[in-house]
Design a protein around this motif. Structure first.
Motif, short mmCIF file in Angstrom:
data_model
loop_
_atom_site.label_atom_id
_atom_site.label_comp_id
_atom_site.label_asym_id
_atom_site.label_seq_id
_atom_site.Cartn_x
_atom_site.Cartn_y
_atom_site.Cartn_z
N VAL A 1 -3.42 -49.83 -46.94
CA VAL A 1 -2.39 -50.48 -46.03
C VAL A 1 -2.32 -49.62 -44.92
CG1 VAL A 1 0.21 -50.53 -45.86
CG2 VAL A 1 -0.98 -50.95 -48.13
N LEU A 2 -2.70 -48.43 -44.53
CA LEU A 2 -2.58 -47.59 -43.41
C LEU A 2 -3.80 -48.09 -42.44
CD1 LEU A 2 -1.68 -45.31 -41.74
CD2 LEU A 2 -3.11 -43.70 -42.89
N THR A 3 -5.02 -48.22 -43.09
CA THR A 3 -6.15 -48.76 -42.30
C THR A 3 -5.86 -50.31 -41.80
OG1 THR A 3 -8.00 -47.43 -43.58
CG2 THR A 3 -8.58 -49.65 -42.32
N ASN A 4 -5.34 -51.01 -42.56
CA ASN A 4 -4.77 -52.45 -41.58
C ASN A 4 -3.70 -52.32 -40.71
OD1 ASN A 4 -6.72 -53.70 -43.51
ND2 ASN A 4 -4.97 -54.26 -45.25
N HIS A 5 -2.95 -51.13 -40.79
CA HIS A 5 -2.04 -50.97 -39.81
C HIS A 5 -2.68 -50.44 -38.51
CE1 HIS A 5 2.30 -49.91 -38.49
NE2 HIS A 5 1.59 -48.55 -38.24
N ILE A 6 -3.51 -49.62 -38.81
CA ILE A 6 -4.14 -49.15 -37.49
C ILE A 6 -4.97 -50.23 -36.89
CG2 ILE A 6 -6.06 -47.42 -36.76
CD1 ILE A 6 -5.05 -45.55 -38.89
N SER B 1 5.86 -41.11 -51.77
CA SER B 1 5.67 -40.06 -50.64
C SER B 1 4.14 -40.23 -50.38
CB SER B 1 5.96 -38.70 -51.28
OG SER B 1 5.16 -38.50 -52.28
N ASP B 2 3.35 -41.02 -51.01
CA ASP B 2 1.89 -41.23 -50.69
C ASP B 2 1.82 -42.39 -49.97
OD1 ASP B 2 1.35 -38.59 -51.38
OD2 ASP B 2 1.04 -39.31 -53.66
N GLY C 1 -7.55 -43.71 -40.36
CA GLY C 1 -8.14 -44.90 -40.88
C GLY C 1 -9.28 -45.44 -40.01
N ASP C 2 -9.18 -46.62 -40.02
CA ASP C 2 -10.50 -47.15 -39.31
C ASP C 2 -10.02 -47.85 -38.02
OD1 ASP C 2 -12.94 -48.39 -38.44
OD2 ASP C 2 -13.01 -49.95 -40.32
N TYR C 3 -10.52 -47.52 -36.82
CA TYR C 3 -10.30 -48.27 -35.71
C TYR C 3 -11.43 -49.20 -35.16
CZ TYR C 3 -8.14 -48.79 -31.08
OH TYR C 3 -7.33 -49.32 -29.83
N TYR D 1 11.13 -41.61 -47.87
CA TYR D 1 9.79 -41.73 -46.88
C TYR D 1 9.69 -43.16 -46.27
CZ TYR D 1 8.74 -37.37 -49.43
OH TYR D 1 9.09 -36.30 -50.08
N TYR D 2 8.81 -43.32 -45.25
CA TYR D 2 8.63 -44.61 -44.78
C TYR D 2 6.93 -44.76 -44.88
CZ TYR D 2 13.04 -43.52 -42.26
OH TYR D 2 14.31 -42.97 -42.02
N LEU D 3 6.90 -46.00 -45.37
CA LEU D 3 5.58 -46.60 -45.36
C LEU D 3 5.25 -47.19 -44.26
CD1 LEU D 3 5.64 -47.82 -49.01
CD2 LEU D 3 4.82 -45.76 -47.94
N PRO D 4 3.90 -47.30 -43.80
CA PRO D 4 3.31 -47.94 -42.50
C PRO D 4 3.45 -49.29 -42.47
CG PRO D 4 1.52 -46.36 -43.92
CD PRO D 4 2.53 -46.66 -44.97
#
Length: 804
Positions: free
Chosen positions: A160-165, A154-155, A25-27, A137-140
């Motif tokens: 959401v992943l970028t916000n998690h990172i 599964s995707d 994602g974006d850090y 599966y697990y989501l971020p």
């Protein structure tokens, strides 16, 4: 040993694949494009000043960049691209990485590394049931027990992943501002941050099944790197030796207590509330003691906390270097701990330890290594205190002698030790009472080495425990601080802090402590914040004032560890990372999910212990029967309804003043009965209550039927006299079914007579009465499940019926 270099290697193992997380994602402003080793290097460089206070930042950046030996990466990422000492250490990190990720390299599937979700480790477990089940599966999301249930999606949503990172980056920035100058503190906080955010990220999306979390891969790589460094420090740093996977460089040591069940439950009743309070305290103390022993061994060897690769269910596994120094240190530690246990507990608790040496090439089947270590442990259990009870060849008679203190008397709390002088209880029972009072509202645990502060408890020689409601920032210099059930560690920056999910909920008295339960003899002694008395819990039960105890655990756990992830075609590998993920997630369920469930849904239930793979709860009998059903349904949901992962339970009922140790013994016997395999019913996955063994599916429907029968009695549709007669018919039926005695069939004639004389007519205007008759008539069918478990139904109804 060059301590700065060693710590740099340990931290490099922990951070070598951090780029895999950030490049998804974006850090912020940091460059996260390119190969993941390059991103890992960029991360280290971006935090150079933060890391420079405890490690060599240039060496750290080089090691996280050059940890791949395969052809899939450009030469600049190979260990061979480094020179001199850096090259040697880069090969060591590469070996540690390969050993940890032994499940890879056995075929793969190309997937998008940005959108592939972490598969549930439970989805791939397989023992006896070959039936297909839905993968999950697990989501971020930041780690929380209530959010750790897998889903079918599964995707991963890139947003959401970028916000998690970014959330990880924000916490990392806040942590960096603390200017930490102690390695153990920095390492512990980074480790906790990685667990919070990378528990739900796959370590490899190209594996046949991406079910190993990045967190577990990072922590096990760090543990292996630490052990390998110490091995080569003693044996030599030849590059060929470092790359040799056939040398016995590593050792797995397992430790376990014997006698803990008897010790924990060896509590008699002494005054109001003391049993409930001391039972929880003693269970917690034993768990903390085991952890402290593991800590002391790792500390003596200067190994990081991740080298305790698993610690749950009353057992720890330590990954050690296979060196002369490690063997000598462990042997001396075991001797010291055995001597202390013998002196302190007079042989009631013994520590058994077993170990096995192994090589890197064996890491593909780490389950077999676990099994062999457990076999060594079993042999050690047959020789308790072997190092301290002999003087070499003969028994040391002096170790069997006990000196009596003047003015001593038998402790009424345990009936086993002596209380001295004017003390009411022995030192152990007094400790349990004080610890139990503190645990009820505890939020933090502080562990101290060679520093005994006021109001701390000795765990083992030189290790002390503090239990706090407020953060212990100004209290001594703890070597470890645990924040209970809370992953926000911002108030503990500057301390070696971590999060642990502990099932510590107990019902406590509120500001208006006593509701005046009818007949309670202790209402004047209740105080806000203290655990409720067993009497108080019993008076909250439906019908008769009984308590119940439930004991439950995962079926076939040992077999699951060794064989659950193995496939006949050899496609799946039981690596240390996979087993670490499996063990950690199980502990999250029993330590975190169960605690939240009890606290939110069953506030009158008391957690004696829950962690690893088992639990023991006490509460009002009707609530406990509901808890059993909820535990099983939540376990199914947590494991993706995989039929190879099952749980069994045993329940006992008892009066509040009945010795709790006896009640727990009965629950344990019922648990064994639930698991007992017979030729006509070979499966486990059962519950046993009221002496009735039932499949969980049957239990759910029978439980509802029992509640309906209770409703009929309380509404006057029938009466307890008829229920008592049904109970006698159930005994006759079991005489026929279990013992083959034909005279048991006379229940049919008796029941038929009872129906004609005492049941409502089939055309009765009351629908409830017609339903009752229809149900009773169904009991004439010898294949009826309600008939098979009629004793359960009648016992429930009679217990739930309001007195008088």
């Amino acid at each position: 040993m060059d301590i700065l270099e060693y710590r740099t290697v340990v931290l490099a193992g922990l951070l070598h694949d951090i780029g895999k997380f950030l490049q998804r994602g974006d850090y912020g402003s940091m460059q996260v494009q390119g190969k993941h080793p390059a991103v890992s290097q960029v991360f280290v460089d971006a935090h150079r000043e933060f890391f420079s206070k405890v490690v060599d930042p240039e060496l750290l950046a080089s090691l996280v960049k050059r940890h791949h030996e395969g052809s899939g990466f450009p030469e600049e990422f190979h260990p061979a691209a480094a020179t001199g000492r850096e090259r040697t250490l880069a090969f060591l990190i590469s070996r540690a990485d390969n050993y940890s990720s032994a499940e890879r390299g056995h075929g793969g599937i190309r997937r998008s590394f940005r959108t592939t979700a972490l598969a549930s480790i439970f989805s791939e477990m397989e023992l006896h049931c070959k039936a297909p089940h839905t993968k999950s599966y697990y989501l971020p999301t930041p780690l929380q027990p209530e959010k750790a249930f897998p889903v079918e999606q599964s995707d991963v949503d890139p947003v959401v992943l970028t916000n998690h990172i970014r959330s990880f980056g924000e916490e990392m920035t806040a942590l960096k501002e603390c200017k930490i100058s102690v390695f153990d503190t920095l390492y512990s906080l980074i480790l906790s941050l990685l667990e919070k955010y990378t528990w739900c990220v796959p370590s490899s999306t190209q594996s046949p099944t991406p079910d190993v979390s990045l967190y577990d891969h990072l922590r096990t790589t760090s543990a292996i790197a630490a052990a390998l460094y110490q091995y080569h420090e003693e044996k030599g740093w030849d590059e060929t030796t470092i790359r040799d996977d056939t040398l016995l460089k590593l050792r797995l040591m397992v430790g376990d207590f014997t006698g803990i069940q008897k010790y924990i439950f060896g509590i008699s009743s002494t005054g109001p509330g003391r049993v409930a309070k001391r039972l929880r305290a003693r269970s917690f103390y034993v768990s903390a003691l085991l952890g402290a022993i593991a800590d002391s061994i790792l500390d003596a060897l200067d190994l990081p906390p991740v080298n305790c690769v698993m610690c749950s269910g009353g057992r720890f596994y330590l990954l050690l270097p296979n060196t002369d120094k490690a063997r000598d240190v462990v042997k001396q530690k075991q001797r010291d701990i055995e001597a202390w246990l013998l002196k302190t507990y007079e042989g009631r608790i013994a520590l058994a330890m077993g170990d096995i040496a192994f090589c890197g090439s064996e890491m593909e089947q780490f389950g077999e290594i676990l099994y062999e270590a457990d076999c060594e442990l079993d042999r050690a259990k047959a020789r308790p205190f072997s190092q301290v009870l002999t003087d070499g060849e003969n028994w040391d008679i002096t170790k069997f002698q006990m000196s009596l203190a003047p003015r001593s008397h038998a402790c009424p709390g345990c009936g086993q030790r002596l209380a001295t002088g004017d003390a009411e209880l022995c030192t152990e029972c007094s400790r349990d009472r004080d610890l139990g009072s503190r645990l009820a509202n505890a939020r933090y645990l502080g562990f101290y080495k060679n520093e005994r502060l006021k109001d701390t408890f000795e765990l083992c020689p030189g290790v002390y425990l503090g239990v706090y409601k407020e953060k212990p920032l100004a209290l001594g210099s703890p070597y470890k601080v645990i924040k209970i059930n809370d992953t926000n560690l911002s108030d503990l920056y500057g301390l070696p802090a971590s999060t642990e999910f502990i099932a510590n909920y107990v019902p406590t008295f509120s500001e208006q402590p006593c509701t005046g339960c009818k007949g309670c003899p202790d209402r004047e002694l209740a105080s806000p914040g203290q655990p409720k008395f067993f009497d108080c819990l019993a008076y909250r039960a439906k019908g008769k004032a009984y308590l119940a105890c439930i004991k439950a655990d995962v079926d076939n756990l040992g077999n699951l560890f060794v064989n659950g992830l193995r496939r006949e075609e050899g496609k799946e590998v039981v690596s240390i990372s996979r087993l670490s993920t499996f063990s950690r997630m199980l502990n999250l369920f029993f330590g975190g999910v169960i605690n939240s469930m009890i606290q939110n849904d069953y506030p009158n239930c008391y957690t004696v212990y829950s962690g690893g793979d088992d639990l023991l709860l006490v509460g009002p009998w009707d609530e406990v029967l509901n808890v059993a059903e909820k535990v099983r349904s939540e376990f199914c949901r947590f494991t993706g309804s995989n039929q190879n992962l099952t749980i069994s339970a045993g329940i006992s009922l008892f009066k509040p003043r009945f010795p709790v140790s006896k009640a727990i013994e009965v629950a344990a016997e019922n648990l064994e009965k639930a698991k007992r395999q017979a030729s006509q019913d070979p499966s486990k996955n059962r519950i046993c209550v009221f002496k009735e063994r039932m499949a969980w599916g049957d239990y759910s429907s029978l439980h509802e039927r029992a509640k309906k029968l209770e409703t009929w009695v309380n509404a006057g549709v029938t009466n307890t006299g008829f229920i008592h007669r049904l109970h006698r018919y159930a005994d006759l039926y079991r005489r026929y079914r279990d013992d083959g005695m034909l005279d048991g069939l006379k229940f049919l004639a008796l029941l038929c007579y009872d129906i004609s004389r005492n049941m409502p007519r089939r055309d009765d205007p009351s629908e409830e009465k017609r339903s009752l008759r229809s149900w009773v008539e169904s009991l004439m069918n010898l294949e009826s499940k309600d008939l098979k478990h009629l004793a359960f139904l009648t016992t429930y109804a009679l217990t739930a019926t309001r007195p008088g």
